[in-house]
Design an enzyme around this catalytic site. Sequence first.
Site, PDB file in Angstrom:
ATOM      1  CD  GLU A   1      -0.582  -8.177  18.297  1.00  0.00           C
ATOM      2  OE1 GLU A   1      -0.921  -7.737  17.050  1.00  0.00           O
ATOM      3  OE2 GLU A   1      -1.096  -8.067  19.120  1.00  0.00           O
TER       4      GLU A   1
ATOM      5  NE  ARG B   1      -2.557  -2.188   2.853  1.00  0.00           N
ATOM      6  CZ  ARG B   1      -2.778  -1.814   4.248  1.00  0.00           C
ATOM      7  NH1 ARG B   1      -3.547  -0.887   4.810  1.00  0.00           N
ATOM      8  NH2 ARG B   1      -2.329  -2.932   5.000  1.00  0.00           N
TER       9      ARG B   1
HETATM   10  O1  LIG Z   1       3.618  -0.238  11.658  1.00  0.00           O
HETATM   11  P1  LIG Z   1       3.455  -1.689  11.352  1.00  0.00           P
HETATM   12  O2  LIG Z   1       2.774  -2.498  12.618  1.00  0.00           O
HETATM   13  O3  LIG Z   1       4.718  -2.333  10.864  1.00  0.00           O
HETATM   14  O4  LIG Z   1       2.369  -1.995  10.174  1.00  0.00           O
HETATM   15  C1  LIG Z   1       2.405  -1.144   9.199  1.00  0.00           C
HETATM   16  C2  LIG Z   1       2.279  -1.924   7.772  1.00  0.00           C
HETATM   17  O5  LIG Z   1       1.037  -2.799   7.869  1.00  0.00           O
HETATM   18  C3  LIG Z   1       0.574  -2.530   6.522  1.00  0.00           C
HETATM   19  O6  LIG Z   1       1.116  -3.464   5.600  1.00  0.00           O
HETATM   20  P2  LIG Z   1       0.818  -4.986   5.392  1.00  0.00           P
HETATM   21  O7  LIG Z   1       1.650  -5.770   5.944  1.00  0.00           O
HETATM   22  O8  LIG Z   1      -0.688  -5.143   5.861  1.00  0.00           O
HETATM   23  O9  LIG Z   1       0.741  -5.311   3.817  1.00  0.00           O
HETATM   24  P3  LIG Z   1       0.013  -4.612   2.444  1.00  0.00           P
HETATM   25  O10 LIG Z   1       0.658  -3.204   2.415  1.00  0.00           O
HETATM   26  O11 LIG Z   1       0.550  -5.326   1.420  1.00  0.00           O
HETATM   27  O12 LIG Z   1      -1.581  -4.612   2.737  1.00  0.00           O
HETATM   28  C4  LIG Z   1       0.761  -1.221   6.183  1.00  0.00           C
HETATM   29  O13 LIG Z   1       0.693  -0.893   4.649  1.00  0.00           O
HETATM   30  C5  LIG Z   1       2.037  -0.923   6.767  1.00  0.00           C
HETATM   31  O14 LIG Z   1       3.225  -1.397   5.592  1.00  0.00           O
HETATM   32  N1  LIG Z   2      -5.401  -1.394  11.572  1.00  0.00           N
HETATM   33  C1  LIG Z   2      -4.600  -1.310  10.228  1.00  0.00           C
HETATM   34  N2  LIG Z   2      -5.549  -0.972   9.064  1.00  0.00           N
HETATM   35  C2  LIG Z   2      -4.696  -0.860   7.829  1.00  0.00           C
HETATM   36  N3  LIG Z   2      -3.601  -1.262   7.810  1.00  0.00           N
HETATM   37  C3  LIG Z   2      -3.020  -1.757   8.973  1.00  0.00           C
HETATM   38  N4  LIG Z   2      -1.493  -1.943   8.952  1.00  0.00           N
HETATM   39  C4  LIG Z   2      -1.443  -2.117  10.211  1.00  0.00           C
HETATM   40  N5  LIG Z   2      -2.441  -2.323  10.991  1.00  0.00           N
HETATM   41  C5  LIG Z   2      -3.515  -1.752  10.315  1.00  0.00           C
END
Ligand SMILES: O=P(O)(O)OC[C@H]1O[C@H](OP(=O)(O)OP(=O)(O)O)[C@H](O)[C@@H]1O
Ligand SMILES: Nc1ncnc2[nH]cnc12
Length: 170
Positions: A95, A58
């Site tokens: 986590e 994202r």
């Molecule tokens: O601060 P953190 O706890 O490390 O989490 C934040 C990350 O989690 C989500 O990515 P996700 O792993 O869901 O992957 P995506 O972007 O491919 O959906 C978001 O886009 C961040 O990259």
């Molecule tokens: N609550 C949340 N919503 C969307 N993206 C996330 N990445 C980590 N936590 C999230």
Amino acid sequence: MNLKKYIQDIPDFPKPGVIFKDINPLLANPEATAQAINLLAKGLYGFNATKIVGIESRGFLLGILLAQKMGLGFVPIRKPGKLPGKIEKQTYALEYGDDSIEIQQNSISEGDLVIVHDDVLATGGTAAAACELIEKCGGTVVQCNFLMELGFLEGRKKLENYALHSLLHY
Ligand SMILES: O=P(O)(O)OC[C@H]1O[C@H](OP(=O)(O)OP(=O)(O)O)[C@H](O)[C@@H]1O
Ligand SMILES: Nc1ncnc2[nH]cnc12
């Protein structure tokens, strides 16, 4: 325009107890997306940045628009096994268990001033690992930049050594 109107709460996704912040309604609205990019870019011009790094997946969506808006090159940080050539890898704690991200070594040069962009700052593990990767390649992180920050997860604590800006706060 209130951009929070375009972020939708999805309870219990992807796991029970998590309220997922869905940015798709914002992406579906060109005016809201343009406003988000303009506001994110506004605070960035003073850094003399040379590159914008976005984190899969994202972080790519607004990261590329932001890079284009600022006339900067975009560099992807990807999940393991996706990038060809010589890579740097960083493993970080989730986590439960751990995860890794990778960058192409030659995508950052010694002396690059880098803005790290992602959509969400949650626990901060992903962004902190991204900063480590950039530093391993010889770059300097000048700002960690997020569309939104989930303040209750205290991700900022993992990024204390960096300038940080989030457009929306929860
Ligand atoms: O601060 P953190 O706890 O490390 O989490 C934040 C990350 O989690 C989500 O990515 P996700 O792993 O869901 O992957 P995506 O972007 O491919 O959906 C978001 O886009 C961040 O990259
Ligand atoms: N609550 C949340 N919503 C969307 N993206 C996330 N990445 C980590 N936590 C999230």
